[in-house]
Scaffold this motif. Structure first.
Motif, PDB file in Angstrom:
ATOM      1  N   LEU A 199       0.815  -1.213   0.000  1.00  0.00           N
ATOM      2  CA  LEU A 199       0.000   0.000   0.000  1.00  0.00           C
ATOM      3  C   LEU A 199       0.848   1.261   0.000  1.00  0.00           C
ATOM      4  O   LEU A 199       0.384   2.312  -0.431  1.00  0.00           O
ATOM      5  N   ARG A 200       2.070   1.179   0.474  1.00  0.00           N
ATOM      6  CA  ARG A 200       2.945   2.352   0.467  1.00  0.00           C
ATOM      7  C   ARG A 200       3.295   2.772  -0.954  1.00  0.00           C
ATOM      8  O   ARG A 200       3.514   3.943  -1.237  1.00  0.00           O
ATOM      9  N   ASP A 201       3.337   1.796  -1.844  1.00  0.00           N
ATOM     10  CA  ASP A 201       3.616   2.088  -3.248  1.00  0.00           C
ATOM     11  C   ASP A 201       2.440   2.796  -3.919  1.00  0.00           C
ATOM     12  O   ASP A 201       2.598   3.387  -4.977  1.00  0.00           O
ATOM     13  N   ARG A 202       1.298   2.701  -3.319  1.00  0.00           N
ATOM     14  CA  ARG A 202       0.071   3.334  -3.839  1.00  0.00           C
ATOM     15  C   ARG A 202      -0.497   4.250  -2.759  1.00  0.00           C
ATOM     16  O   ARG A 202      -1.690   4.200  -2.455  1.00  0.00           O
ATOM     17  N   ALA A 203       0.347   5.078  -2.197  1.00  0.00           N
ATOM     18  CA  ALA A 203       0.007   5.870  -1.010  1.00  0.00           C
ATOM     19  C   ALA A 203      -1.228   6.745  -1.197  1.00  0.00           C
ATOM     20  O   ALA A 203      -2.122   6.746  -0.346  1.00  0.00           O
ATOM     21  N   GLN A 204      -1.298   7.492  -2.284  1.00  0.00           N
ATOM     22  CA  GLN A 204      -2.412   8.413  -2.463  1.00  0.00           C
ATOM     23  C   GLN A 204      -3.738   7.662  -2.604  1.00  0.00           C
ATOM     24  O   GLN A 204      -4.721   7.997  -1.942  1.00  0.00           O
ATOM     25  N   ALA A 205      -3.771   6.634  -3.434  1.00  0.00           N
ATOM     26  CA  ALA A 205      -5.002   5.850  -3.619  1.00  0.00           C
ATOM     27  C   ALA A 205      -5.398   5.164  -2.317  1.00  0.00           C
ATOM     28  O   ALA A 205      -6.581   5.122  -1.959  1.00  0.00           O
ATOM     29  N   LEU A 235     -11.014  -1.398   7.748  1.00  0.00           N
ATOM     30  CA  LEU A 235     -10.353  -1.412   6.447  1.00  0.00           C
ATOM     31  C   LEU A 235      -9.866  -0.015   6.059  1.00  0.00           C
ATOM     32  O   LEU A 235      -8.786   0.155   5.489  1.00  0.00           O
ATOM     33  N   GLY A 236     -10.676   0.975   6.396  1.00  0.00           N
ATOM     34  CA  GLY A 236     -10.291   2.362   6.135  1.00  0.00           C
ATOM     35  C   GLY A 236      -9.043   2.759   6.907  1.00  0.00           C
ATOM     36  O   GLY A 236      -8.142   3.418   6.365  1.00  0.00           O
ATOM     37  N   GLU A 237      -8.978   2.360   8.158  1.00  0.00           N
ATOM     38  CA  GLU A 237      -7.799   2.643   8.975  1.00  0.00           C
ATOM     39  C   GLU A 237      -6.552   2.026   8.358  1.00  0.00           C
ATOM     40  O   GLU A 237      -5.494   2.660   8.278  1.00  0.00           O
ATOM     41  N   ALA A 238      -6.670   0.789   7.906  1.00  0.00           N
ATOM     42  CA  ALA A 238      -5.537   0.117   7.260  1.00  0.00           C
ATOM     43  C   ALA A 238      -5.100   0.887   6.004  1.00  0.00           C
ATOM     44  O   ALA A 238      -3.903   1.034   5.748  1.00  0.00           O
ATOM     45  N   GLY A 239      -6.070   1.375   5.251  1.00  0.00           N
ATOM     46  CA  GLY A 239      -5.743   2.163   4.066  1.00  0.00           C
ATOM     47  C   GLY A 239      -5.076   3.481   4.414  1.00  0.00           C
ATOM     48  O   GLY A 239      -4.089   3.878   3.792  1.00  0.00           O
ATOM     49  N   LEU A 240      -5.605   4.151   5.422  1.00  0.00           N
ATOM     50  CA  LEU A 240      -5.018   5.429   5.844  1.00  0.00           C
ATOM     51  C   LEU A 240      -3.585   5.256   6.336  1.00  0.00           C
ATOM     52  O   LEU A 240      -2.722   6.104   6.085  1.00  0.00           O
ATOM     53  N   LEU A 241      -3.335   4.162   7.040  1.00  0.00           N
ATOM     54  CA  LEU A 241      -1.998   3.910   7.579  1.00  0.00           C
ATOM     55  C   LEU A 241      -1.120   3.114   6.607  1.00  0.00           C
ATOM     56  O   LEU A 241       0.026   2.808   6.923  1.00  0.00           O
ATOM     57  N   LYS A 242      -1.691   2.776   5.452  1.00  0.00           N
ATOM     58  CA  LYS A 242      -0.975   2.037   4.406  1.00  0.00           C
ATOM     59  C   LYS A 242      -0.400   0.714   4.936  1.00  0.00           C
ATOM     60  O   LYS A 242       0.763   0.401   4.728  1.00  0.00           O
ATOM     61  N   GLN A 243      -1.251  -0.045   5.615  1.00  0.00           N
ATOM     62  CA  GLN A 243      -0.840  -1.313   6.213  1.00  0.00           C
ATOM     63  C   GLN A 243      -1.656  -2.466   5.645  1.00  0.00           C
ATOM     64  O   GLN A 243      -2.873  -2.381   5.569  1.00  0.00           O
ATOM     65  N   ILE A 244      -0.985  -3.555   5.302  1.00  0.00           N
ATOM     66  CA  ILE A 244      -1.675  -4.709   4.728  1.00  0.00           C
ATOM     67  C   ILE A 244      -1.922  -5.802   5.764  1.00  0.00           C
ATOM     68  O   ILE A 244      -2.906  -6.538   5.681  1.00  0.00           O
TER      69      ILE A 244
END
Length: 144
Positions: free
Chosen positions: A24-30, A91-100
């Motif tokens: 997710l870090r590679d796709r940080a903005q999305a 799931l949103g939190e994981a996306g915001l923190l860029k964690q899989i």
């Protein structure tokens, strides 16, 4: 039951610390945009479900008998809007923190809810509300 979501997320955090992911870090903005949308949507759904329970003056504690069967608002679409909302927020939190890793451990927690917690809650509702609950249960799905 929010504690189950927090504990599960903390396990995912620990795994993320031990074995950092970069997906997710590679796709940080999305990841952050999707995460923000999911988190907000989840918070609204869970909060709406909780507010309706408070308004109906019934319990939100699993295993305690309810005094009213809530079937309106988000409960017209899912029998468990608070769990659905908390899952989306998670799931949103994981996306915001860029964690899989938290996403990868989520199915274990959902299995626990689906096969251990919710059946106990449903048994209590059937015991207290009998036919009224069975009618509701036949109309509205457990999740979505």
């Amino acid at each position: 039951m929010p504690w189950v979501f927090v504990l599960t997320y903390l396990v995912g955090e620990a795994l993320e610390y031990v074995r950092p992911s970069t997906i997710l870090r590679d796709r940080a903005q999305a990841s952050m945009i999707a995460g923000g949308v999911l988190f907000a949507l989840g918070a609204v759904i869970a909060g709406w479900g909780l507010a309706i329970f408070r308004k109906a003056r019934t319990t939100t504690v699993p295993g305690q008998p309810s005094v009213k069967l809530v079937t309106w608002g988000p409960y017209c679409y899912t029998r468990n809007p608070m769990y659905v909302g908390l899952t989306l927020a998670y799931l949103g939190e994981a996306g915001l923190l860029k964690q899989i890793w938290p996403v990868l451990v989520l199915p274990l927690m959902l299995a626990y809810l689906n096969w251990a917690v919710i059946p106990l809650e449903e048994a209590k509702l059937k015991e207290v509300f009998s036919n009224e609950y069975e009618t509701y249960r036949s109309r509205v799905r457990r999740w979505i």
